[in-house]
Design an enzyme around this catalytic site. Sequence first.
Site, mmCIF file in Angstrom:
data_model
loop_
_atom_site.group_PDB
_atom_site.id
_atom_site.type_symbol
_atom_site.label_atom_id
_atom_site.label_comp_id
_atom_site.label_asym_id
_atom_site.label_seq_id
_atom_site.Cartn_x
_atom_site.Cartn_y
_atom_site.Cartn_z
ATOM 1 N N SER A 56 0.810 -1.072 -0.228
ATOM 2 C CA SER A 56 0.073 -0.074 -0.121
ATOM 3 C C SER A 56 0.962 1.402 -0.115
ATOM 4 O O SER A 56 1.603 1.291 0.773
ATOM 5 C CB SER A 56 -0.898 0.034 1.458
ATOM 6 O OG SER A 56 -0.896 1.276 1.690
ATOM 7 N N GLY A 57 0.455 2.169 -0.877
ATOM 8 C CA GLY A 57 1.335 3.647 -1.079
ATOM 9 C C GLY A 57 1.015 4.169 0.384
ATOM 10 O O GLY A 57 1.984 4.818 0.838
ATOM 11 N N LEU A 58 -0.204 4.153 0.971
ATOM 12 C CA LEU A 58 -0.299 4.772 2.120
ATOM 13 C C LEU A 58 0.227 4.362 3.393
ATOM 14 O O LEU A 58 0.769 5.046 4.127
ATOM 15 C CB LEU A 58 -2.055 4.842 2.532
ATOM 16 C CG LEU A 58 -2.358 5.190 3.818
ATOM 17 C CD1 LEU A 58 -2.134 6.774 3.931
ATOM 18 C CD2 LEU A 58 -3.895 4.727 4.146
ATOM 19 N N ASP A 68 0.963 10.106 2.152
ATOM 20 C CA ASP A 68 0.485 9.547 0.965
ATOM 21 C C ASP A 68 -0.030 10.536 -0.206
ATOM 22 O O ASP A 68 -1.109 10.612 -0.505
ATOM 23 C CB ASP A 68 -0.610 8.592 1.211
ATOM 24 C CG ASP A 68 -0.960 7.593 -0.031
ATOM 25 O OD1 ASP A 68 -0.152 7.512 -0.980
ATOM 26 O OD2 ASP A 68 -2.210 7.209 -0.184
ATOM 27 N N ASP A 95 1.172 -0.894 -5.192
ATOM 28 C CA ASP A 95 0.431 0.161 -5.393
ATOM 29 C C ASP A 95 1.297 1.165 -6.001
ATOM 30 O O ASP A 95 2.322 1.835 -5.464
ATOM 31 C CB ASP A 95 -0.006 0.845 -3.993
ATOM 32 C CG ASP A 95 -0.764 2.260 -4.256
ATOM 33 O OD1 ASP A 95 -0.865 2.683 -5.176
ATOM 34 O OD2 ASP A 95 -1.307 2.628 -3.166
ATOM 35 N N ASP A 97 0.640 4.025 -7.347
ATOM 36 C CA ASP A 97 0.057 5.542 -7.378
ATOM 37 C C ASP A 97 -0.315 5.780 -9.218
ATOM 38 O O ASP A 97 -0.917 5.328 -9.682
ATOM 39 C CB ASP A 97 0.943 6.526 -6.871
ATOM 40 C CG ASP A 97 0.962 6.315 -5.255
ATOM 41 O OD1 ASP A 97 -0.227 5.673 -4.719
ATOM 42 O OD2 ASP A 97 1.749 6.592 -4.534
ATOM 43 N N GLU A 124 -3.368 4.166 -10.931
ATOM 44 C CA GLU A 124 -4.522 4.976 -10.835
ATOM 45 C C GLU A 124 -4.581 6.183 -11.734
ATOM 46 O O GLU A 124 -3.456 6.678 -11.939
ATOM 47 C CB GLU A 124 -4.733 5.313 -9.503
ATOM 48 C CG GLU A 124 -3.920 6.336 -8.738
ATOM 49 C CD GLU A 124 -4.148 6.429 -7.306
ATOM 50 O OE1 GLU A 124 -3.903 5.550 -6.450
ATOM 51 O OE2 GLU A 124 -4.273 7.566 -6.815
ATOM 52 N N LYS A 130 -0.494 12.953 -6.642
ATOM 53 C CA LYS A 130 -1.819 12.570 -6.037
ATOM 54 C C LYS A 130 -1.820 12.522 -4.466
ATOM 55 O O LYS A 130 -0.993 12.988 -3.906
ATOM 56 C CB LYS A 130 -2.029 11.184 -6.222
ATOM 57 C CG LYS A 130 -1.131 10.146 -5.911
ATOM 58 C CD LYS A 130 -0.965 9.521 -4.402
ATOM 59 C CE LYS A 130 -2.241 9.160 -3.938
ATOM 60 N NZ LYS A 130 -2.500 7.796 -4.312
ATOM 61 N N ASN A 132 -4.078 10.964 -1.193
ATOM 62 C CA ASN A 132 -4.913 9.752 -0.768
ATOM 63 C C ASN A 132 -6.331 9.898 -1.162
ATOM 64 O O ASN A 132 -6.979 11.124 -0.645
ATOM 65 C CB ASN A 132 -4.632 9.335 0.799
ATOM 66 C CG ASN A 132 -5.313 8.057 1.108
ATOM 67 O OD1 ASN A 132 -6.484 8.128 1.347
ATOM 68 N ND2 ASN A 132 -4.669 7.229 0.969
ATOM 69 N N SER A 133 -6.923 8.866 -1.419
ATOM 70 C CA SER A 133 -8.306 9.182 -2.040
ATOM 71 C C SER A 133 -9.235 9.684 -0.716
ATOM 72 O O SER A 133 -10.480 9.935 -1.122
ATOM 73 C CB SER A 133 -8.839 7.850 -2.762
ATOM 74 O OG SER A 133 -8.152 7.590 -3.629
ATOM 75 N N ARG A 167 -6.521 1.254 -12.171
ATOM 76 C CA ARG A 167 -7.429 1.836 -11.135
ATOM 77 C C ARG A 167 -8.213 3.063 -11.714
ATOM 78 O O ARG A 167 -7.501 3.866 -12.343
ATOM 79 C CB ARG A 167 -6.734 1.873 -9.934
ATOM 80 C CG ARG A 167 -7.105 2.721 -8.835
ATOM 81 C CD ARG A 167 -6.462 2.673 -7.620
ATOM 82 N NE ARG A 167 -7.005 3.833 -6.496
ATOM 83 C CZ ARG A 167 -6.357 3.858 -5.543
ATOM 84 N NH1 ARG A 167 -5.607 2.987 -5.111
ATOM 85 N NH2 ARG A 167 -6.627 4.794 -4.623
ATOM 86 N N HIS A 198 -12.476 2.065 -7.377
ATOM 87 C CA HIS A 198 -12.737 2.726 -5.978
ATOM 88 C C HIS A 198 -13.677 3.340 -5.670
ATOM 89 O O HIS A 198 -14.305 4.271 -6.536
ATOM 90 C CB HIS A 198 -11.186 3.244 -5.619
ATOM 91 C CG HIS A 198 -10.650 3.310 -4.489
ATOM 92 N ND1 HIS A 198 -11.097 2.347 -3.493
ATOM 93 C CD2 HIS A 198 -9.741 4.074 -3.749
ATOM 94 C CE1 HIS A 198 -10.494 2.702 -2.286
ATOM 95 N NE2 HIS A 198 -9.645 3.877 -2.308
HETATM 96 C C1 SPV Z 1 -3.290 2.484 -0.485
HETATM 97 O O1 SPV Z 1 -3.266 1.603 0.152
HETATM 98 O O2 SPV Z 1 -2.511 3.273 -0.787
HETATM 99 C C2 SPV Z 1 -4.505 2.740 -1.437
HETATM 100 C C3 SPV Z 1 -5.895 2.360 -1.175
HETATM 101 O O3 SPV Z 1 -4.327 3.285 -2.628
HETATM 102 S S1 SPV Z 1 -6.627 3.678 -0.571
HETATM 103 O O4 SPV Z 1 -5.877 4.210 0.425
HETATM 104 O O5 SPV Z 1 -8.180 3.282 -0.145
HETATM 105 O O6 SPV Z 1 -6.751 4.727 -1.518
HETATM 106 MG MG MG Z 2 -2.453 4.302 -2.936
#
Ligand code: SPV
Ligand code: MG
Length: 302
Positions: A56-58, A68, A95, A97, A124, A130, A132-133, A167, A198
Amino acid sequence: MTIADSVSTQCGHAPSAAHPLRALLNAPEMTFIMEAHDGMSARIASSAGFSALWASGLSMSTALGLRDSDEATWTQLLDVVAHMSHATDVPILVDGDTGYGNFNTARRFADKARRVGAAGICLEDKQFPKMNSFVGDAHQLADVRDHVGKLRACRDVVGDDLVLVARTEALIVGAGMAEALDRAEAYREAGADALFIHSRRSAVDEIAEFVDKWDGRLPVVIAPTTYAATTPTERFREMGISSVIWANHSMRAALHAVQAACRQIHAKESVTDIGVELAPLSAIFELFDYDELEETERALSL
Ligand code: SPV
Ligand code: MG
């Protein structure tokens, strides 16, 4: 006209299924993929039984003490992935990104990801840098042709060796269901192996609508973070989801436990009776098979 503009959206690529992550994505059974963010969390998740991991990027950013929002460089993140892939044998979906710029940075990332042991990457369709979503509302979608160009450039470099998950953030930015479906189709034609849709709704409704309209044109991957209360998760199976990513749950478990332990140890100036359970040292030695060192030493008559 950019190179990304000039590529055709018809790829016609038919990747081989003989790849562990591709096989999981295409299997009739649904797979749960667990987040990991370093060697230890990768080993813990695979030891617990998960057959694939999400880098996971986060969570990797958090473990590096960064946000993130592309604060970590892609080489820093792939250094983390290298530790993860040394610590486990299960396939790792990384991930990626937005691919860190354009088609060229995306394909450089894909190539290096493969070399450090990743089984797949996920790209994505947001603009770099970017966010974080789940943070704020200022998310900008990338031009669909640029994202198609990134996917095609990655495929050119990695062939079938690396799974490419596309994504779309169309629902995250509020661009609507038709836009999400159009983008998904463009990414399928560009050669993606699977589609990550997502959502940040608390209910599964828009994911369910997407999956219904998508009609199985590619395996669908989801990350039920805001709609994690969808129970039982059998609902995802009934919808025909291929893979469910628990995208940040190892990091959150660790953060909670470590925070509680640090606060108690600081307040009590002691490590006994702190009301927080600590793993015994033997758990570390077992997790990383310290016995093997002695066994090998004996076998080598050292
Ligand atoms: C991550 O885990 O970094 C993701 C998923 O991209 S989310 O944080 O849900 O966007
Ligand atoms: Mg991510």
